[in-house]
Scaffold this motif. Structure first.
Motif, mmCIF file in Angstrom:
data_model
loop_
_atom_site.group_PDB
_atom_site.id
_atom_site.type_symbol
_atom_site.label_atom_id
_atom_site.label_comp_id
_atom_site.label_asym_id
_atom_site.label_seq_id
_atom_site.Cartn_x
_atom_site.Cartn_y
_atom_site.Cartn_z
ATOM 1 N N LEU A 117 0.830 -1.211 0.000
ATOM 2 C CA LEU A 117 0.000 0.000 0.000
ATOM 3 C C LEU A 117 0.862 1.258 0.000
ATOM 4 C CD1 LEU A 117 -2.806 1.320 0.138
ATOM 5 C CD2 LEU A 117 -2.643 1.139 2.637
ATOM 6 N N LEU A 118 1.882 1.295 0.845
ATOM 7 C CA LEU A 118 2.801 2.446 0.873
ATOM 8 C C LEU A 118 3.427 2.677 -0.497
ATOM 9 C CD1 LEU A 118 4.948 2.246 4.125
ATOM 10 C CD2 LEU A 118 3.503 4.121 3.390
ATOM 11 N N MET A 119 3.877 1.600 -1.114
ATOM 12 C CA MET A 119 4.518 1.714 -2.423
ATOM 13 C C MET A 119 3.534 2.227 -3.472
ATOM 14 S SD MET A 119 6.661 -1.814 -2.152
ATOM 15 C CE MET A 119 7.585 -1.712 -3.670
ATOM 16 N N ALA A 120 2.318 1.709 -3.448
ATOM 17 C CA ALA A 120 1.303 2.145 -4.416
ATOM 18 C C ALA A 120 0.971 3.621 -4.232
ATOM 19 C CB ALA A 120 0.042 1.292 -4.287
ATOM 20 N N ILE A 168 3.996 5.682 -5.539
ATOM 21 C CA ILE A 168 4.095 5.677 -7.004
ATOM 22 C C ILE A 168 2.996 6.541 -7.608
ATOM 23 C CG2 ILE A 168 3.845 4.208 -9.050
ATOM 24 C CD1 ILE A 168 5.358 2.029 -7.373
ATOM 25 N N HIS A 169 1.790 6.459 -7.043
ATOM 26 C CA HIS A 169 0.696 7.303 -7.528
ATOM 27 C C HIS A 169 1.031 8.790 -7.357
ATOM 28 C CE1 HIS A 169 -3.300 8.873 -8.263
ATOM 29 N NE2 HIS A 169 -3.223 9.500 -7.099
ATOM 30 N N GLU A 170 1.568 9.144 -6.217
ATOM 31 C CA GLU A 170 1.926 10.538 -5.932
ATOM 32 C C GLU A 170 3.035 11.019 -6.874
ATOM 33 O OE1 GLU A 170 0.806 13.886 -3.874
ATOM 34 O OE2 GLU A 170 -0.050 11.888 -3.647
ATOM 35 N N MET A 171 4.023 10.178 -7.099
ATOM 36 C CA MET A 171 5.126 10.559 -7.984
ATOM 37 C C MET A 171 4.648 10.681 -9.431
ATOM 38 S SD MET A 171 8.216 8.361 -6.317
ATOM 39 C CE MET A 171 9.599 9.233 -7.050
ATOM 40 N N ARG A 172 3.788 9.785 -9.852
ATOM 41 C CA ARG A 172 3.243 9.858 -11.217
ATOM 42 C C ARG A 172 2.388 11.112 -11.391
ATOM 43 N NH1 ARG A 172 6.517 6.940 -13.986
ATOM 44 N NH2 ARG A 172 6.431 4.727 -13.593
ATOM 45 N N SER A 173 1.631 11.471 -10.361
ATOM 46 C CA SER A 173 0.782 12.667 -10.467
ATOM 47 C C SER A 173 1.622 13.940 -10.572
ATOM 48 C CB SER A 173 -0.187 12.757 -9.281
ATOM 49 O OG SER A 173 0.489 13.099 -8.098
ATOM 50 N N LYS A 174 2.834 13.909 -10.032
ATOM 51 C CA LYS A 174 3.759 15.058 -10.128
ATOM 52 C C LYS A 174 4.673 14.942 -11.345
ATOM 53 C CE LYS A 174 2.485 16.747 -6.129
ATOM 54 N NZ LYS A 174 1.353 17.598 -6.064
ATOM 55 N N VAL A 190 8.577 15.754 -4.567
ATOM 56 C CA VAL A 190 7.245 15.357 -4.105
ATOM 57 C C VAL A 190 7.219 15.420 -2.585
ATOM 58 C CG1 VAL A 190 5.485 13.565 -4.169
ATOM 59 C CG2 VAL A 190 7.042 13.847 -6.106
ATOM 60 N N THR A 191 6.354 16.275 -2.045
ATOM 61 C CA THR A 191 6.256 16.456 -0.599
ATOM 62 C C THR A 191 4.832 16.266 -0.095
ATOM 63 O OG1 THR A 191 5.903 18.830 -0.836
ATOM 64 C CG2 THR A 191 8.187 18.084 -0.589
ATOM 65 N N THR A 192 3.928 15.885 -0.974
ATOM 66 C CA THR A 192 2.518 15.738 -0.612
ATOM 67 C C THR A 192 2.157 14.265 -0.458
ATOM 68 O OG1 THR A 192 1.935 15.768 -2.957
ATOM 69 C CG2 THR A 192 1.871 17.878 -1.789
ATOM 70 N N GLY A 193 0.944 14.021 0.001
ATOM 71 C CA GLY A 193 0.471 12.652 0.162
ATOM 72 C C GLY A 193 1.311 11.901 1.180
ATOM 73 N N ILE A 194 1.655 10.672 0.857
ATOM 74 C CA ILE A 194 2.443 9.836 1.755
ATOM 75 C C ILE A 194 3.825 10.421 2.002
ATOM 76 C CG2 ILE A 194 3.354 8.295 -0.027
ATOM 77 C CD1 ILE A 194 2.181 7.303 3.511
ATOM 78 N N PHE A 195 4.310 11.246 1.075
ATOM 79 C CA PHE A 195 5.624 11.880 1.241
ATOM 80 C C PHE A 195 5.612 12.960 2.320
ATOM 81 C CE2 PHE A 195 6.053 9.903 -2.867
ATOM 82 C CZ PHE A 195 7.351 9.429 -2.846
ATOM 83 N N SER A 196 4.444 13.327 2.824
ATOM 84 C CA SER A 196 4.388 14.265 3.945
ATOM 85 C C SER A 196 4.606 13.540 5.275
ATOM 86 C CB SER A 196 3.045 15.009 3.957
ATOM 87 O OG SER A 196 1.989 14.122 4.246
ATOM 88 N N ARG A 197 4.650 12.206 5.233
ATOM 89 C CA ARG A 197 4.870 11.394 6.441
ATOM 90 C C ARG A 197 6.255 10.757 6.485
ATOM 91 N NH1 ARG A 197 0.837 13.181 9.322
ATOM 92 N NH2 ARG A 197 -1.198 12.800 8.433
#
Length: 150
Positions: free
Chosen positions: A50-53, A56-62, A76-83
């Motif tokens: 789940l973390l990986m998905a 990857i979704h966040e990186m693809r969106s950016k 990328v600093t949003t989504g899961i990357f904010s944690r």
């Protein structure tokens, strides 16, 4: 060819093979106990995937690369990357630990800190150096706010 072999999934696969070999051919009579180890192992593997998905979704969106040795187009600093600054590597580590628990490969637990050390030195530190050079002030702020692992 060699650059494709020096990728985190290859290192993860190697660690998983070592854990499986240890479990299959050198069990050493050690055990976690089947019920809770299977449950915790499954939760770790599922959480890692789940973390990986999410990452990857966040990186693809950016519109930036997920390939470790490439220079990113965006920080990328949003989504899961904010944690966590490294959710994919954290996911890899969770998958390794989860499979070791699931396989009941107690001695193979030593592979987890070894894997983390390899990933940090082979991939995370060079990636952070590239990010520091490209996104100077933005990365400095991000690194102060968000921890490398958890």
């Amino acid at each position: 060819m060699m650059k494709w072999l020096d990728m985190p999934p290859v290192w993860l696969a190697g660690a998983l093979v070592l854990a499986w070999v240890q479990r299959t051919y050198l069990p050493m009579g050690l055990s976690f106990g089947p019920v809770w180890a299977d449950l915790l192992g499954g939760l770790l593997v599922g959480g890692g995937l789940l973390l990986m998905a999410l990452a990857i979704h966040e990186m693809r969106s950016k519109r930036t690369t997920v390939v470790p040795h490439r220079i990113p187009d965006a920080l990328v600093t949003t989504g899961i990357f904010s944690r966590t600054r490294n959710p994919i590597y954290l996911g890899d580590s969770m998958i390794l630990a989860g499979m070791i628990l699931y396989w009941d490969a107690v001695p193979a637990l030593a592979l987890v800190p070894t894997f983390v050390w390899v990933i940090e030195n082979r991939f995370i530190l060079p990636e952070e150096a590239r990010l520091r050079r490209k996104f100077v002030a933005q990365f400095a702020r991000y690194a102060q706010q968000v921890r490398r692992w958890v």
